[in-house]
Design a protein around this motif. Structure first.
Motif, PDB file in Angstrom:
ATOM      1  N   VAL A  51       0.397  -1.408   0.256  1.00  0.00           N
ATOM      2  CA  VAL A  51      -0.123  -0.178   0.152  1.00  0.00           C
ATOM      3  C   VAL A  51       1.504   1.429   0.339  1.00  0.00           C
ATOM      4  CG1 VAL A  51      -1.532   1.265   1.217  1.00  0.00           C
ATOM      5  CG2 VAL A  51      -1.704  -0.984   1.417  1.00  0.00           C
ATOM      6  N   ASN A  52       0.269   2.099  -0.792  1.00  0.00           N
ATOM      7  CA  ASN A  52       1.684   3.436  -0.816  1.00  0.00           C
ATOM      8  C   ASN A  52       0.707   4.289  -1.873  1.00  0.00           C
ATOM      9  OD1 ASN A  52       3.325   4.657  -0.305  1.00  0.00           O
ATOM     10  ND2 ASN A  52       4.852   3.072  -0.277  1.00  0.00           N
ATOM     11  N   GLU A  53       1.038   5.647  -2.465  1.00  0.00           N
ATOM     12  CA  GLU A  53       0.761   6.601  -2.908  1.00  0.00           C
ATOM     13  C   GLU A  53       1.196   5.815  -4.178  1.00  0.00           C
ATOM     14  OE1 GLU A  53       1.756  10.651  -2.138  1.00  0.00           O
ATOM     15  OE2 GLU A  53       2.388   9.997  -0.204  1.00  0.00           O
ATOM     16  N   ARG A 116      -9.994   3.652   3.815  1.00  0.00           N
ATOM     17  CA  ARG A 116      -8.652   3.999   3.075  1.00  0.00           C
ATOM     18  C   ARG A 116      -8.246   5.331   3.249  1.00  0.00           C
ATOM     19  NH1 ARG A 116      -7.324   4.650  -2.659  1.00  0.00           N
ATOM     20  NH2 ARG A 116      -9.098   4.695  -3.332  1.00  0.00           N
ATOM     21  N   GLN A 120      -3.991   6.435   0.377  1.00  0.00           N
ATOM     22  CA  GLN A 120      -3.694   5.033  -0.475  1.00  0.00           C
ATOM     23  C   GLN A 120      -3.891   4.206  -1.113  1.00  0.00           C
ATOM     24  OE1 GLN A 120      -4.412   3.632   3.393  1.00  0.00           O
ATOM     25  NE2 GLN A 120      -2.947   3.253   4.217  1.00  0.00           N
TER      26      GLN A 120
END
Length: 142
Positions: A51-53, A116, A120
């Protein structure tokens, strides 16, 4: 209540970060569970879930950093003939990279939707493609 669903991602490169957020959100909403937890799990040992940008520059940084931690040029014990498989193994860095990004993530479900952070996004990290990859989504709650 528990709902188990799955989908397949067709990857297009040896290494790639594929945004699977929309498909996970769709499955979570179809699960009919108002409050709970969504588990997103890859079924493969040379892929990860992270999970990240969703920034192209960040994905490039992730790929470069992971590659530096598990470089192709290192000598790996796994790079040999595997008689039990009947073939040679040449993807040891892919296994190590998958361990670094883990094989799952979990996020809360609120009001029947994936809850989220604004930035995310959920990614399937491919380290041994291109291949068809199965992702399992388990929604647990009430």
């Amino acid at each position: 209540m528990v709902r188990l669903m799955e989908f397949v991602v067709k990857t297009c490169a040896d290494t790639a970060y594929i945004n699977i957020t929309q498909e996970v959100e769709r499955l979570v909403e179809s699960a009919g569970i108002a409050e709970g937890t969504a588990f997103v799990i890859t079924q493969h040992t040379t892929t990860g879930i992270t999970v990240n940008e969703a920034l192209e520059c960040l994905q490039s940084d992730m790929e470069q950093t992971i590659s530096a931690l598990a470089p192709e040029t290192r000598r790996y014990s796994h790079a040999r003939m595997l008689h039990s498989y009947g073939q040679s193994a040449d993807n040891a860095p892919s296994h190590i990279r998958a361990m670094l990004t883990n094989n799952h993530t979990l996020l809360p479900v609120r009001d029947g939707k994936l809850h989220r952070g604004a930035a995310q996004e959920i990614f399937l990290a491919e380290y041994d493609g291109p291949q068809d990859r199965k992702v399992v989504v388990v929604v647990l709650g009430n």
